[in-house]
Structures are given as C-alpha cells and as structure tokens.
Motif scaffolding. Structure first.
Motif, PDB file in Angstrom:
ATOM      1  N   ALA A 136      16.790  46.223  -6.492  1.00  0.00           N
ATOM      2  CA  ALA A 136      16.242  46.061  -7.837  1.00  0.00           C
ATOM      3  C   ALA A 136      14.892  45.361  -7.785  1.00  0.00           C
ATOM      4  CB  ALA A 136      17.221  45.279  -8.711  1.00  0.00           C
ATOM      5  N   GLN A 137      14.755  44.371  -6.902  1.00  0.00           N
ATOM      6  CA  GLN A 137      13.476  43.675  -6.752  1.00  0.00           C
ATOM      7  C   GLN A 137      12.360  44.626  -6.330  1.00  0.00           C
ATOM      8  OE1 GLN A 137      13.426  40.307  -4.157  1.00  0.00           O
ATOM      9  NE2 GLN A 137      15.273  39.381  -5.010  1.00  0.00           N
ATOM     10  N   THR A 156       7.395  47.458  -7.608  1.00  0.00           N
ATOM     11  CA  THR A 156       6.597  48.685  -7.658  1.00  0.00           C
ATOM     12  C   THR A 156       6.178  48.985  -9.088  1.00  0.00           C
ATOM     13  OG1 THR A 156       7.764  49.577  -5.738  1.00  0.00           O
ATOM     14  CG2 THR A 156       6.606  51.146  -7.127  1.00  0.00           C
ATOM     15  N   ARG A 157       7.110  48.856 -10.023  1.00  0.00           N
ATOM     16  CA  ARG A 157       6.798  49.127 -11.420  1.00  0.00           C
ATOM     17  C   ARG A 157       5.798  48.129 -11.990  1.00  0.00           C
ATOM     18  NH1 ARG A 157      10.448  52.668 -13.848  1.00  0.00           N
ATOM     19  NH2 ARG A 157      12.206  53.262 -12.500  1.00  0.00           N
ATOM     20  N   ALA A 158       5.824  46.896 -11.476  1.00  0.00           N
ATOM     21  CA  ALA A 158       4.906  45.861 -11.962  1.00  0.00           C
ATOM     22  C   ALA A 158       3.505  46.011 -11.390  1.00  0.00           C
ATOM     23  CB  ALA A 158       5.454  44.479 -11.625  1.00  0.00           C
ATOM     24  N   GLY A 159       3.340  46.899 -10.397  1.00  0.00           N
ATOM     25  CA  GLY A 159       2.011  47.126  -9.826  1.00  0.00           C
ATOM     26  C   GLY A 159       1.754  46.427  -8.515  1.00  0.00           C
ATOM     27  N   LEU A 160       2.803  45.842  -7.896  1.00  0.00           N
ATOM     28  CA  LEU A 160       2.641  45.190  -6.608  1.00  0.00           C
ATOM     29  C   LEU A 160       2.747  46.213  -5.479  1.00  0.00           C
ATOM     30  CD1 LEU A 160       4.883  42.066  -7.331  1.00  0.00           C
ATOM     31  CD2 LEU A 160       2.382  42.098  -7.194  1.00  0.00           C
ATOM     32  N   THR A 161       2.101  45.928  -4.355  1.00  0.00           N
ATOM     33  CA  THR A 161       2.146  46.814  -3.194  1.00  0.00           C
ATOM     34  C   THR A 161       3.368  46.473  -2.362  1.00  0.00           C
ATOM     35  OG1 THR A 161      -0.271  46.913  -3.160  1.00  0.00           O
ATOM     36  CG2 THR A 161       0.887  47.633  -1.182  1.00  0.00           C
ATOM     37  N   PRO A 198      -4.715  35.999  -7.057  1.00  0.00           N
ATOM     38  CA  PRO A 198      -5.572  36.980  -7.744  1.00  0.00           C
ATOM     39  C   PRO A 198      -5.016  37.342  -9.118  1.00  0.00           C
ATOM     40  CG  PRO A 198      -5.187  37.621  -5.450  1.00  0.00           C
ATOM     41  CD  PRO A 198      -4.268  36.467  -5.735  1.00  0.00           C
ATOM     42  N   ASP A 199      -5.914  37.596 -10.054  1.00  0.00           N
ATOM     43  CA  ASP A 199      -5.496  37.850 -11.431  1.00  0.00           C
ATOM     44  C   ASP A 199      -4.525  39.026 -11.539  1.00  0.00           C
ATOM     45  OD1 ASP A 199      -6.979  35.739 -12.361  1.00  0.00           O
ATOM     46  OD2 ASP A 199      -8.699  36.969 -12.967  1.00  0.00           O
ATOM     47  N   GLU A 200      -4.769  40.090 -10.757  1.00  0.00           N
ATOM     48  CA  GLU A 200      -3.892  41.252 -10.874  1.00  0.00           C
ATOM     49  C   GLU A 200      -2.499  40.952 -10.332  1.00  0.00           C
ATOM     50  OE1 GLU A 200      -6.298  41.772  -7.032  1.00  0.00           O
ATOM     51  OE2 GLU A 200      -6.620  41.040  -9.086  1.00  0.00           O
ATOM     52  N   ILE A 201      -2.427  40.092  -9.314  1.00  0.00           N
ATOM     53  CA  ILE A 201      -1.124  39.682  -8.793  1.00  0.00           C
ATOM     54  C   ILE A 201      -0.421  38.788  -9.798  1.00  0.00           C
ATOM     55  CG2 ILE A 201       0.085  38.454  -6.951  1.00  0.00           C
ATOM     56  CD1 ILE A 201      -1.094  41.026  -5.974  1.00  0.00           C
ATOM     57  N   ARG A 202      -1.164  37.869 -10.384  1.00  0.00           N
ATOM     58  CA  ARG A 202      -0.584  36.954 -11.377  1.00  0.00           C
ATOM     59  C   ARG A 202       0.058  37.741 -12.523  1.00  0.00           C
ATOM     60  NH1 ARG A 202      -1.797  31.675 -12.687  1.00  0.00           N
ATOM     61  NH2 ARG A 202      -3.500  31.732 -11.162  1.00  0.00           N
ATOM     62  N   GLY A 203      -0.644  38.720 -13.052  1.00  0.00           N
ATOM     63  CA  GLY A 203      -0.106  39.518 -14.140  1.00  0.00           C
ATOM     64  C   GLY A 203       1.141  40.271 -13.727  1.00  0.00           C
ATOM     65  N   ALA A 204       1.147  40.793 -12.496  1.00  0.00           N
ATOM     66  CA  ALA A 204       2.304  41.534 -12.013  1.00  0.00           C
ATOM     67  C   ALA A 204       3.515  40.624 -11.859  1.00  0.00           C
ATOM     68  CB  ALA A 204       1.971  42.208 -10.688  1.00  0.00           C
ATOM     69  N   LEU A 205       3.296  39.383 -11.420  1.00  0.00           N
ATOM     70  CA  LEU A 205       4.406  38.447 -11.256  1.00  0.00           C
ATOM     71  C   LEU A 205       5.040  38.109 -12.604  1.00  0.00           C
ATOM     72  CD1 LEU A 205       3.005  35.955  -8.572  1.00  0.00           C
ATOM     73  CD2 LEU A 205       4.328  38.047  -8.244  1.00  0.00           C
ATOM     74  N   VAL A 206       4.208  37.902 -13.602  1.00  0.00           N
ATOM     75  CA  VAL A 206       4.729  37.604 -14.937  1.00  0.00           C
ATOM     76  C   VAL A 206       5.525  38.791 -15.474  1.00  0.00           C
ATOM     77  CG1 VAL A 206       4.076  37.094 -17.328  1.00  0.00           C
ATOM     78  CG2 VAL A 206       2.934  35.904 -15.442  1.00  0.00           C
ATOM     79  N   ARG A 207       5.013  40.002 -15.252  1.00  0.00           N
ATOM     80  CA  ARG A 207       5.744  41.199 -15.702  1.00  0.00           C
ATOM     81  C   ARG A 207       7.061  41.346 -14.949  1.00  0.00           C
ATOM     82  NH1 ARG A 207       0.457  43.213 -15.488  1.00  0.00           N
ATOM     83  NH2 ARG A 207       0.790  44.257 -13.485  1.00  0.00           N
ATOM     84  N   GLY A 242      10.760  41.284 -16.800  1.00  0.00           N
ATOM     85  CA  GLY A 242      11.682  42.406 -16.705  1.00  0.00           C
ATOM     86  C   GLY A 242      13.100  41.977 -16.401  1.00  0.00           C
ATOM     87  N   PHE A 243      13.236  40.884 -15.664  1.00  0.00           N
ATOM     88  CA  PHE A 243      14.565  40.370 -15.346  1.00  0.00           C
ATOM     89  C   PHE A 243      15.029  39.281 -16.317  1.00  0.00           C
ATOM     90  CE2 PHE A 243      13.626  42.044 -11.026  1.00  0.00           C
ATOM     91  CZ  PHE A 243      14.807  42.740 -10.808  1.00  0.00           C
ATOM     92  N   GLY A 244      14.159  38.837 -17.224  1.00  0.00           N
ATOM     93  CA  GLY A 244      14.497  37.748 -18.127  1.00  0.00           C
ATOM     94  C   GLY A 244      14.508  36.405 -17.437  1.00  0.00           C
ATOM     95  N   LEU A 245      13.654  36.222 -16.437  1.00  0.00           N
ATOM     96  CA  LEU A 245      13.594  34.982 -15.661  1.00  0.00           C
ATOM     97  C   LEU A 245      12.447  34.103 -16.120  1.00  0.00           C
ATOM     98  CD1 LEU A 245      14.065  36.536 -12.105  1.00  0.00           C
ATOM     99  CD2 LEU A 245      15.764  35.165 -13.327  1.00  0.00           C
ATOM    100  N   ASN A 246      12.603  32.808 -15.952  1.00  0.00           N
ATOM    101  CA  ASN A 246      11.536  31.847 -16.195  1.00  0.00           C
ATOM    102  C   ASN A 246      11.029  31.218 -14.902  1.00  0.00           C
ATOM    103  OD1 ASN A 246      10.923  31.674 -19.046  1.00  0.00           O
ATOM    104  ND2 ASN A 246      13.005  30.931 -19.326  1.00  0.00           N
ATOM    105  N   PHE A 247      11.568  31.662 -13.770  1.00  0.00           N
ATOM    106  CA  PHE A 247      11.180  31.094 -12.476  1.00  0.00           C
ATOM    107  C   PHE A 247      11.351  32.154 -11.398  1.00  0.00           C
ATOM    108  CE2 PHE A 247      12.222  29.293  -8.390  1.00  0.00           C
ATOM    109  CZ  PHE A 247      11.327  28.242  -8.239  1.00  0.00           C
ATOM    110  N   GLY A 248      10.485  32.106 -10.399  1.00  0.00           N
ATOM    111  CA  GLY A 248      10.645  32.967  -9.236  1.00  0.00           C
ATOM    112  C   GLY A 248       9.819  32.433  -8.082  1.00  0.00           C
ATOM    113  N   ALA A 249      10.365  32.512  -6.871  1.00  0.00           N
ATOM    114  CA  ALA A 249       9.641  32.143  -5.655  1.00  0.00           C
ATOM    115  C   ALA A 249       9.385  33.430  -4.882  1.00  0.00           C
ATOM    116  CB  ALA A 249      10.443  31.142  -4.824  1.00  0.00           C
TER     117      ALA A 249
END
Length: 327
Positions: A137-138, A143-148, A258-267, A271-278
C-alpha cells in the motif's frame, strides 16, 4: 483532571514519549499516560456512554464518560488529542479460552472507544497506522503521490524472483520488521543484496519483496509532523546497503526537503489519514530522492539530537492545539 487532556498510549519504557510529555508538562497541558495492553482493566478503568438514553451526553454527541488511571481521571468528551506511540499489544497468548476472550474484548472495547473520541486529534489513529504499515500500500501511495519508487517485485514464485534479480542489481527486504531471533538472540533482518544464483525454492514458502538497488550516495530520513517536514541526510560507510545495521558508523546533517517532495509527503499522509510519518529515501549523485518506505510510527528522537531538528516541539504543538486538516 482539569483542562482538556492529552492521552499518551505507550509502553512503560519509552524515552521518545518522555520527551514529548516533558514538553507538554512544561506548557502545563494535562497529560494522562498509560499502556492499554498492560494497564487495562487495572489500574485503568473505563466507563463510556453513548446513545439517546444517556442524559450526560454532550451537545456535540459521541462518547462521553471517563477514563481513570490510578487516581487521575479524564473526561472522554474533552480529550484534545491522543498520542498513539508504542503501546503493548493486548495479550492473547494465553492458552485459556476465557483469557483469550477477555483480551479481545479489551482490545475492541477500550481500543474501540479510544479510537472514536469526539473532537480528538490522533497522532496518529491506530487504524490508520495499521493500514499504512503494509508496504504494498505504501509503494502504491508513494507512486500516486508523485514520488519516485524503485522497480519492485513481490512474489512467492522462485522463477519470477530469479528473472527479476537477473535484470538489475537487486536487494531483498522484509515486508514486516517483526521480532526475529537467531540462536535465542534478537536479530534484525536488514535489506541486503541478492543475486539470481542465490534464489531457490525457499522463495515459495512466503511472500518476498525484491527491489532494484538504487545507486545511492546517501540516505535521507524525513520526519513529517502534520505538514512540517524535518529531514536529515545520513551518510554510511561505502558499501553499506541498510544504514540501520551501522548506527555507530553514521554521520548526519540537516537537509532541506525539496518542495515537490514535501508536497508529495503531505499527500501521502493525507491519503492514509496520518498526522505523522518517518520516510526513508535513497539519494543518488544527481540529487534525486528515491522513496524506499514510510514507518507511520517510526523513531525520531535520536535524529533530533544528532541533526538538531526540533521534532519534539512540533509534536507538542500538534497535540496541544488538538486540530489538524487530516482529522
């Protein structure tokens, strides 16, 4: 307990939670700490009510009542946030049928109420954490969030595994970082290189994750709290595939995300309904960040210290404010 409390669910020995609790105490935010898997039904006592016949129900609806830990009591309808850190599992290994039944009732009773508190911020919701722990799922979400994402194969077919490993340098990594022992001693199963000639019929005994090896020059751990991103570049000795196996040989430095990575992480988290991620990334010589995985409840305290990141403050802010766009 006066004021809107923060509930902290974690095991007894949790130095990471201690940092956050100390900061909340400094701010005079009420905190009630307990370990559901060990403390319920004693010393924790639950009395929760809902429904039309409940005359004590709040105007906002939802669960009302109290949670008592020793001599301290929290109003369930007034909980501002719940910090789900590292609670012990509800014990179900007893051979007695009555004990197994009680453990499942505790998990679904106390755990169910704690997961349905009105107006409560979750960092993060236990069910959201559980959903996000599945690597398939991750990888899809990344991939859907735009990460490589590196080319990845999950299979129980030795032929497929052998073919994949023959196409590019490949690593194997476990799908779940569960407890594992070698000769009675705890051991970690780290990501490691694997070649086609090493693949045999043992692959058919379980699902295996194989992934194209990224030609990295460093790693990055990016810790996201709400929408704040704290990133550190991790440099390991040459040839080290999984830096977690070489903690004493690592160097760290804070790095801008990087800004594009930051946006992808938030998305990804939304998507999972999380407020935290490492998040863990491999970084190549051209500066590209390759997504490897996300631990939805990962460790961060050591990184705050060695890289000078203000993660404790960010978590305390989120818990104290008790509101987030991901609720």
């Amino acid at each position: 307990m006066d004021g809107r409390p923060v509930l902290v669910c974690t095991e007894y020995e949790d130095a990471t939670a201690d940092l956050v609790i100390a900061e909340l105490n400094r701010r005079r935010v009420p905190v009630l700490r307990f370990d559901p898997g060990r403390d319920f039904p004693a010393p924790v006592v639950l009395a929760a009510r809902i429904g039309a016949g409940d005359t004590s129900r709040t105007k906002s609806g939802g669960w009302d009542g109290r949670l008592t830990v020793g001599e301290r009591t929290a109003d369930l309808s007034a909980v501002r946030a719940l910090y789900h850190r590292r609670p012990s599992p509800y014990p179900t290994n007893s051979g007695e049928q009555a004990a197994r039944f009680a453990a499942q009732e505790n998990r679904r009773g106390l755990g169910g109420v704690l997961g349905a508190l009105p107006g409560c911020l979750y960092l993060s919701h236990p069910q959201a954490i559980a959903r996000a722990e599945y690597k398939p799922a991750q990888l899809d979400a990344a991939t859907r969030a735009g990460l490589t994402v590196p080319a990845t194969l999950i299979t129980s077919d030795p032929g497929e595994a052998k073919q994949f490993c023959s196409e590019q340098p490949t690593i194997y990594k476990p799908l779940h970082a569960g407890a594992y022992e070698v000769e009675g001693e705890p051991a970690g199963i780290w990501a490691a290189p694997v070649e086609a000639g090493e693949i045999d019929g043992a692959v058919s005994r379980s699902a295996h994750l194989f992934q194209a090896q990224v030609p990295k020059v460093a790693d990055v751990r990016a810790v996201v709290v709400g929408e704040q991103v704290f990133a550190a570049r991790i440099t390991a000795p040459p040839g080290v595939v999984d830096w977690r196996a070489e903690y004493q040989s690592l160097s760290y430095e804070p790095v801008a995300c990087p800004d594009e990575i930051r946006g992808a992480l938030v998305r990804f988290l939304a998507g999972f309904g999380l407020n935290f991620g490492a998040f863990d990334f491999a970084v190549t010589a051209d500066g590209a960040w390759w997504f490897l995985e996300c631990n939805p409840n990962g460790q961060w305290a050591w990184l705050e210290d060695v890289a000078g990141l203000s993660i404790t403050t960010a978590i305390a802010d989120l818990l104290e404010n008790g509101a987030s766009q991901h609720d």
